[in-house]
Design an enzyme around this catalytic site. Sequence first.
Site, PDB file in Angstrom:
ATOM      1  N   CYS A 101      65.586  31.284  21.526  1.00 36.27           N
ATOM      2  CA  CYS A 101      67.156  30.679  21.088  1.00 36.27           C
ATOM      3  C   CYS A 101      67.769  30.352  22.196  1.00 36.27           C
ATOM      4  CB  CYS A 101      67.854  31.810  20.207  1.00 36.27           C
ATOM      5  SG  CYS A 101      69.463  31.109  19.645  1.00 36.27           S
ATOM      6  N   HIS A 143      65.852  29.950  11.094  1.00 38.66           N
ATOM      7  CA  HIS A 143      66.459  30.605  12.257  1.00 38.66           C
ATOM      8  C   HIS A 143      67.838  29.655  12.347  1.00 38.66           C
ATOM      9  CE1 HIS A 143      66.301  31.218  16.505  1.00 38.66           C
ATOM     10  NE2 HIS A 143      67.425  30.200  16.786  1.00 38.66           N
ATOM     11  N   GLU A 144      68.113  28.681  12.117  1.00 39.16           N
ATOM     12  CA  GLU A 144      69.564  27.905  12.215  1.00 39.16           C
ATOM     13  C   GLU A 144      70.488  28.522  11.171  1.00 39.16           C
ATOM     14  OE1 GLU A 144      70.080  26.819  15.040  1.00 39.16           O
ATOM     15  OE2 GLU A 144      67.993  26.414  15.434  1.00 39.16           O
ATOM     16  N   HIS A 147      72.140  31.548  12.196  1.00 38.86           N
ATOM     17  CA  HIS A 147      73.294  31.374  12.868  1.00 38.86           C
ATOM     18  C   HIS A 147      74.568  31.340  12.029  1.00 38.86           C
ATOM     19  CE1 HIS A 147      71.827  31.381  16.841  1.00 38.86           C
ATOM     20  NE2 HIS A 147      70.883  30.674  16.717  1.00 38.86           N
TER      21      HIS A 147
END
Length: 180
Positions: A101, A143-144, A147
């Site tokens: 990341c 993954h994004e 966030h």
Amino acid sequence: MTELAPIIQLGNPVLRQKAVEIKNIQDQRIQKLIDDLIATVSQANGVGIASPQVAESYRLFIVASRPNARYPHAPEMEPTAMINPQIISHSTEVVKDWEGCLSVPGIRGLVPRYQKIEIEYTDRNGNLQKQELTDFVARIFQHEYDHLEGKVFLDRVESTDELMTEAEYQKQIIGIAGDR
């Protein structure tokens, strides 16, 4: 004018906030943020970047898979802005693979993710898009998306034994000698 945005690091409280929905996609500030994120992810050798990573807590990220020094085997795709994204459904199959990341530099972790996901998002022109993503691109999306929920990949690693430094990852997994 497009600018490189400073990427915030783990410990900055914005990374732990739930991002807010974007109401006006055509707002000039949002459109500039999209351009800045695309430039930033490219410059940083990333394959994705979320708005909270540049201290802008909006439900927006870029998926920009392409081979680079950090991900030499990534598939090639156009950088895509995904606004107010959602995961509609997912496979039962979960696959573990290595992730890093831009906000957690120097560390890689073995992260379980759904192998296939069905998603929807609004594109930068205001059009609703539906897609099925698999494998590496599905991993980037998840993954994004984390966030936007205030999570980082470290939250999903099942054991500290499944962490390694970026240098060891490059040596052991990618096969690049550190002393070249």
